[in-house]
Design a protein around this motif. Structure first.
Motif, PDB file in Angstrom:
ATOM      1  N   SER A   2      30.121  45.237  32.760  1.00  0.00           N
ATOM      2  CA  SER A   2      29.877  44.581  34.040  1.00  0.00           C
ATOM      3  C   SER A   2      31.011  43.615  34.383  1.00  0.00           C
ATOM      4  O   SER A   2      31.782  43.197  33.506  1.00  0.00           O
ATOM      5  N   GLU A   3      31.105  43.293  35.646  1.00  0.00           N
ATOM      6  CA  GLU A   3      32.139  42.346  36.077  1.00  0.00           C
ATOM      7  C   GLU A   3      31.930  40.984  35.417  1.00  0.00           C
ATOM      8  O   GLU A   3      32.894  40.326  35.020  1.00  0.00           O
ATOM      9  N   ASN A   4      30.679  40.557  35.270  1.00  0.00           N
ATOM     10  CA  ASN A   4      30.414  39.258  34.654  1.00  0.00           C
ATOM     11  C   ASN A   4      30.882  39.221  33.202  1.00  0.00           C
ATOM     12  O   ASN A   4      31.482  38.239  32.764  1.00  0.00           O
ATOM     13  N   ALA A   6      33.242  41.062  31.917  1.00  0.00           N
ATOM     14  CA  ALA A   6      34.702  41.092  31.963  1.00  0.00           C
ATOM     15  C   ALA A   6      35.265  39.703  32.273  1.00  0.00           C
ATOM     16  O   ALA A   6      36.269  39.285  31.682  1.00  0.00           O
ATOM     17  N   ILE A   7      34.621  38.993  33.171  1.00  0.00           N
ATOM     18  CA  ILE A   7      35.053  37.623  33.496  1.00  0.00           C
ATOM     19  C   ILE A   7      34.952  36.737  32.260  1.00  0.00           C
ATOM     20  O   ILE A   7      35.872  35.979  31.945  1.00  0.00           O
ATOM     21  N   ARG A  10      37.735  37.543  29.792  1.00  0.00           N
ATOM     22  CA  ARG A  10      39.019  37.003  30.245  1.00  0.00           C
ATOM     23  C   ARG A  10      39.058  35.481  30.118  1.00  0.00           C
ATOM     24  O   ARG A  10      40.106  34.916  29.797  1.00  0.00           O
ATOM     25  N   HIS A  36      33.829  30.067  38.536  1.00  0.00           N
ATOM     26  CA  HIS A  36      34.504  31.292  38.967  1.00  0.00           C
ATOM     27  C   HIS A  36      33.749  31.870  40.157  1.00  0.00           C
ATOM     28  O   HIS A  36      32.544  32.101  40.088  1.00  0.00           O
ATOM     29  N   ARG A  38      33.431  34.740  41.434  1.00  0.00           N
ATOM     30  CA  ARG A  38      32.808  36.064  41.351  1.00  0.00           C
ATOM     31  C   ARG A  38      31.748  36.166  40.264  1.00  0.00           C
ATOM     32  O   ARG A  38      31.073  37.178  40.161  1.00  0.00           O
ATOM     33  N   PHE A  39      31.599  35.147  39.420  1.00  0.00           N
ATOM     34  CA  PHE A  39      30.591  35.192  38.364  1.00  0.00           C
ATOM     35  C   PHE A  39      29.236  34.859  38.965  1.00  0.00           C
ATOM     36  O   PHE A  39      29.041  33.802  39.547  1.00  0.00           O
ATOM     37  N   ASP A  40      28.285  35.772  38.801  1.00  0.00           N
ATOM     38  CA  ASP A  40      26.960  35.532  39.381  1.00  0.00           C
ATOM     39  C   ASP A  40      25.831  35.965  38.451  1.00  0.00           C
ATOM     40  O   ASP A  40      24.753  36.318  38.888  1.00  0.00           O
ATOM     41  N   SER A  46      26.049  37.976  29.566  1.00  0.00           N
ATOM     42  CA  SER A  46      27.448  38.378  29.717  1.00  0.00           C
ATOM     43  C   SER A  46      28.193  38.271  28.396  1.00  0.00           C
ATOM     44  O   SER A  46      28.995  39.154  28.050  1.00  0.00           O
ATOM     45  N   LEU A  72      41.533  44.960  29.993  1.00  0.00           N
ATOM     46  CA  LEU A  72      40.898  44.559  31.252  1.00  0.00           C
ATOM     47  C   LEU A  72      41.907  44.275  32.345  1.00  0.00           C
ATOM     48  O   LEU A  72      41.609  44.378  33.521  1.00  0.00           O
TER      49      LEU A  72
END
Length: 78
Positions: A2-4, A6-7, A10, A36, A38-40, A46, A72
């Motif tokens: 998921s994007e979270n 990955a955030i 990173r 951040h 985009r973190f939701d 996560s 990533l």
């Protein structure tokens, strides 16, 4: 992944190793993640996902990035 997750991976990579500290704790990751845009998601979910995928590891109750995290962001290496 998921994007979270990955955030989170990173964040850990960016804040550990090199001249930074060797590991980062959950609370510090949470503070950075909530700032951040985009973190939701849930920080614990996560972190668990990034651990399960092998992008981060645990060390003495804190977290460290693995070499896999470089996948990533293409073109990044240590």
């Amino acid at each position: 992944m998921s994007e979270n997750a990955a955030i989170v991976a990173r964040i850990i990579e960016h804040n550990t190793g090199g001249q930074n500290r060797a590991t980062i704790d959950r609370d510090h990751i949470g503070v950075i993640a909530t700032q951040h845009g985009r973190f939701d998601g849930d920080i614990d979910d996560s972190i668990a996902e990034a651990l399960a995928e092998g992008y981060i590891g645990e060390q003495d109750g804190e977290y460290v990035a693995t070499e896999k995290v470089w996948d990533l962001v293409p073109g990044t290496t240590r």
